[in-house]
Design a protein around this motif. Structure first.
Motif, short mmCIF file in Angstrom:
data_model
loop_
_atom_site.label_atom_id
_atom_site.label_comp_id
_atom_site.label_asym_id
_atom_site.label_seq_id
_atom_site.Cartn_x
_atom_site.Cartn_y
_atom_site.Cartn_z
N VAL A 62 0.83 -1.20 0.00
CA VAL A 62 0.00 0.00 0.00
C VAL A 62 0.87 1.26 0.00
N ILE A 63 1.95 1.24 0.74
CA ILE A 63 2.88 2.38 0.75
C ILE A 63 3.49 2.57 -0.64
N VAL A 64 3.92 1.48 -1.26
CA VAL A 64 4.49 1.55 -2.60
C VAL A 64 3.45 2.05 -3.60
N LEU A 65 2.21 1.61 -3.45
CA LEU A 65 1.13 2.07 -4.32
C LEU A 65 0.94 3.58 -4.20
N HIS A 66 0.96 4.09 -2.98
CA HIS A 66 0.79 5.53 -2.79
C HIS A 66 1.97 6.31 -3.37
N VAL A 67 3.15 5.77 -3.27
CA VAL A 67 4.31 6.44 -3.86
C VAL A 67 4.19 6.50 -5.38
N THR A 68 3.79 5.40 -6.01
CA THR A 68 3.64 5.40 -7.46
C THR A 68 2.51 6.32 -7.91
N LEU A 69 1.41 6.35 -7.17
CA LEU A 69 0.33 7.28 -7.49
C LEU A 69 0.79 8.73 -7.33
N GLY A 70 1.56 8.98 -6.29
CA GLY A 70 2.11 10.33 -6.09
C GLY A 70 3.02 10.74 -7.23
N LEU A 71 3.83 9.82 -7.71
CA LEU A 71 4.70 10.13 -8.84
C LEU A 71 3.90 10.44 -10.10
#
Length: 90
Positions: A62-71
């Motif tokens: 979930v953290i990685v998902l939020h980082v990719t969405l933020g990018l």
């Protein structure tokens, strides 16, 4: 006439290609993060219980998902059309 039509389609295709790339990254990277962290870190090195390692791996995913969405959002907002210099016609 035909060249002007193709020139207008090129940016749309580039936008579509960029969106497809980010969609694939948003789908694939969290899944890979989940399984790699689960197998290597939590099951392999730390030897946690299966349910516990799955929960921790899901949190990482979930953290990685939020980082990719933020990018993706950062890329979308920072990408502005730079106005081209007007061409002087005589």
């Amino acid at each position: 006439m035909m060249i002007e039509g193709r020139a207008n389609e090129l940016p749309d295709f580039q936008v579509f290609r960029t969106v497809i790339k980010y969609c694939l990254v948003i789908i694939i990277v969290p899944v890979l993060a989940f399984f790699s962290v689960k197998v290597v870190l939590f099951d392999g090195l730390l030897r946690l219980e299966p349910v516990t390692s799955s929960v921790y791996s899901a949190v990482i995913a979930v953290i990685v998902l939020h980082v990719t969405l933020g990018l993706y959002i950062y890329k979308a907002y920072s990408e502005t059309d730079k106005p081209s210099k007007p061409v002087k016609k005589d």
